[in-house]
Design an enzyme around this catalytic site. Structure first.
Site, short mmCIF file in Angstrom:
data_model
loop_
_atom_site.label_atom_id
_atom_site.label_comp_id
_atom_site.label_asym_id
_atom_site.label_seq_id
_atom_site.Cartn_x
_atom_site.Cartn_y
_atom_site.Cartn_z
CB ALA A 12 -0.95 -0.01 1.20
NE ARG A 23 -0.66 9.84 -9.94
CZ ARG A 23 -0.75 8.83 -9.09
NH1 ARG A 23 -0.55 7.58 -9.52
NH2 ARG A 23 -1.05 9.03 -7.83
CD GLU A 34 7.60 -6.47 -0.50
OE1 GLU A 34 7.59 -7.38 0.36
OE2 GLU A 34 7.27 -5.29 -0.25
CB ALA A 42 -6.00 -7.10 -1.98
CB CYS A 44 -8.02 -6.02 3.40
SG CYS A 44 -7.11 -4.77 4.34
CG ASN A 303 -3.13 3.04 -0.57
OD1 ASN A 303 -2.58 2.96 -1.66
ND2 ASN A 303 -3.63 2.00 0.07
#
Length: 550
Positions: A12, A23, A34, A42, A44, A303
């Protein structure tokens, strides 16, 4: 010269920071390391994949390194551990998980997003192969492997938080025998005990054995969990769901300032080194109600923090406004949600809040499918500022929690809730939305138009000090009532006022509080010293208190 940005940890916070930075800055060299095998997944959704609600495990993997390279020109290294940060020379050292070769990379800015890890309590027997956590896709795969290899019928979950409750629901859907052991007096510790009692009843209704205020002495090889009180609980599979711990080891090695719960950051997500940021589950950020640092291990804040770190790094004037810990959780046919702090947590922090409990319908009661929502809202005595909300119900909980969470973040008061103009149509709400109802009741208390007592205030000793008046119908009264209560139905109360003694205080109540409020207004204007039971008899029943039968 292009800026070199290294991000330690994906998922996240890390990947949100990486994508946002790209961006904003097409020229930056962005590299993500990582430690696990997935850059973005995900977590969750993992309990629901375990229960086959999510049919395809691969759908939990949101994006791959190939995606990030092609879409954002971001280099992502998986299964790669960052072993050291050299802040003096602005370098990191890495190695492939399981390997020995050390590689070094330079950085101009560094973002730590290492998240948290499942706590494995120091329980005798916790290292056995049938004792697992439920946090990552690897955990999910391990559990699936155990289920294939062994004839598992019983599962014991240690911990009654979000993960424990979600795991219990999904395992019961697969017809496993499920038990939960929770060391504290109730499941879901962030809510108050009376709200948790509703969840206890729902868990038991669906066949989950719940053992509260109990710990684990050891996990036997004979597939039994021995509880602290000596109880033997069948457990061919044991899931450790005892909470999360921030990963702070690398930050500590680098000499960054670390608090008792996580890495310390300022409102820009900068650590004690202005060239090193930290985001997500591993950091302490200010709780917007308490104004004290806390760790909030949730995907939404992670996030937003990743995005904000990228903004700040790019020269934008941004500040993190803190957390209020907004959460919703499905527990079988119920949804529980909360934001801010519970009454018990506020008391632990030295606050003495006021609070009210209401049970409005999820949408217009005359429209099919309406169900009551129990909402408990805490607020400041002097100002009415909303400090915390909790809600439990079958429908419409998430909508109301979102509105009330927004109100907390905006510093709104219960008086503001009276004036909110919210979407209304019979399938979705009532003309007086449940959020408005919280405002009406709480504002009445603040203005002194209405005095209440709570279910926790009731005891046989205190009830003997009151004239207890049940204003429900005779039929309702016969199903159960408070000790020593007399039945004076609201529609005939005015005709029987003379049966009450003005020299003795009066406690009035109904089932959810509204008729009790009407009785309060009648009696208070006739000179009685009267209080109404907050949340009515439903709050007493839901809170686990016993009633007297006729």
């Amino acid at each position: 010269m292009s800026k070199k940005v290294i991000i330690v940890g994906g998922v996240a916070g890390g990947m949100s920071a990486a994508a946002r930075l790209r961006r904003l800055d097409e020229s930056a060299e962005i590299t993500v390391f990582e430690q696990g095998p997935y850059a973005s997944y995900a977590n969750c959704g993992i309990p629901y994949a375990l229960g086959n609600v999510i049919k395809d495990d691969d759908s939990l993997i949101l994006h791959t390194p190939k995606y990030f390279k092609e879409r954002f020109n971001i280099d992502v290294y998986l299964n790669t551990e960052v072993t050291e940060i050299d802040r003096t020379n602005e370098k990191i050292s890495t190695r492939t998980v399981g390997g020995t070769e050390i590689r070094q990379f330079d950085y101009d800015k560094l973002i730590l997003s290492q998240g948290s890890e499942a706590i494995r309590p120091p329980i005798e027997g916790e290292a056995q192969s049938h004792v697992v956590t439920l946090r990552t896709p690897q955990d999910l795969q391990q559990i699936r492997g155990l289920m294939l290899d062994r004839d598992i019928c019983s599962v014991c979950i240690i911990g009654g938080g979000f993960v424990g409750l979600e795991a219990a629901e999904n395992l019961r859907a697969m017809n496993f025998e499920v038990s939960i052991i929770e060391q504290l007096p109730h499941v879901l510790p962030p809510v108050d005990a009376d709200m948790a009692e509703i969840l206890h009843a729902e868990l038991k209704r669906h066949g989950v054995d719940v053992f509260l205020h109990d710990g684990v002495r050891r996990i036997e090889r004979s597939h039994v969990v021995l509880a602290s009180n000596g109880r033997e609980i069948p457990a061919e599979l044991v899931i450790l769901a005892a909470g999360m711990r921030a990963r702070t080891g690398l930050a500590e090695q680098a000499g960054l300032e670390v608090g008792p719960r996580g890495v310390k950051v300022d409102s820009h997500m900068e650590t004690s080194d202005e060239d090193v940021y930290a985001v997500g589950d591993m950091v302490e950020t200010e709780h917007a109600v308490l104004k004290q640092p806390r760790v909030v291990a949730l995907g939404g804040p992670a996030n937003r923090q990743g995005r904000l770190a990228a903004d700040d790094m790019s020269g934008k004037l941004v500040h993190y406004r803190g957390n209020i810990g907004t959460v919703v959780c499905k527990v079988f046919d119920l949804t529980v949600g909360f934001a801010g702090l519970s009454v018990s947590a506020l008391r632990d922090a030295g606050r003495e809040p006021l609070w009210v409990t209401v049970h409005p319908p999820s949408h217009a009661a005359y429209f099919p499918g309406s169900h009551p929502i129990t909402i408990k809202a805490a607020f400041e005595k002097n100002t009415g500022r909303i400090l915390g909300v909790q809600a439990v119900g079958r429908a419409g909980v998430d909508k109301r929690i979102d509105v009330l969470a927004t109100a907390i973040q905006a510093g709104m008061t219960v008086f503001d809730l009276e004036h909110l103009e919210l979407g209304y149509a019979p399938p979705y709400s009532s003309a007086k939305d449940p959020v408005n109802m919280v405002g009406f009741v709480a504002s009445n208390v603040m203005r002194g138009d209405y005095r209440i007592v709570h279910a926790e205030d009731l005891s046989l000793k205190k009830l003997s000090d009151w004239q207890v008046v049940d204003v429900r119908s005779a039929e309702e009264f016969a199903t159960g009532h408070l000790p020593n209560a007399v039945n004076l139905a609201i529609d005939t109360l005015r005709d029987h006022v003379d049966t009450l003694d003005k020299a003795i205080p009066v406690l009035v109540y109904c089932y959810v509080g509204y008729r009790g409020y009407l009785a309060y207004r009648i009696l208070s204007q006739k000179g009685f010293n009267v209080v109404n039971l907050d949340g009515g008899l439903k709050a007493v029943i839901d809170g686990g208190f016993k009633l007297q039968s006729s």
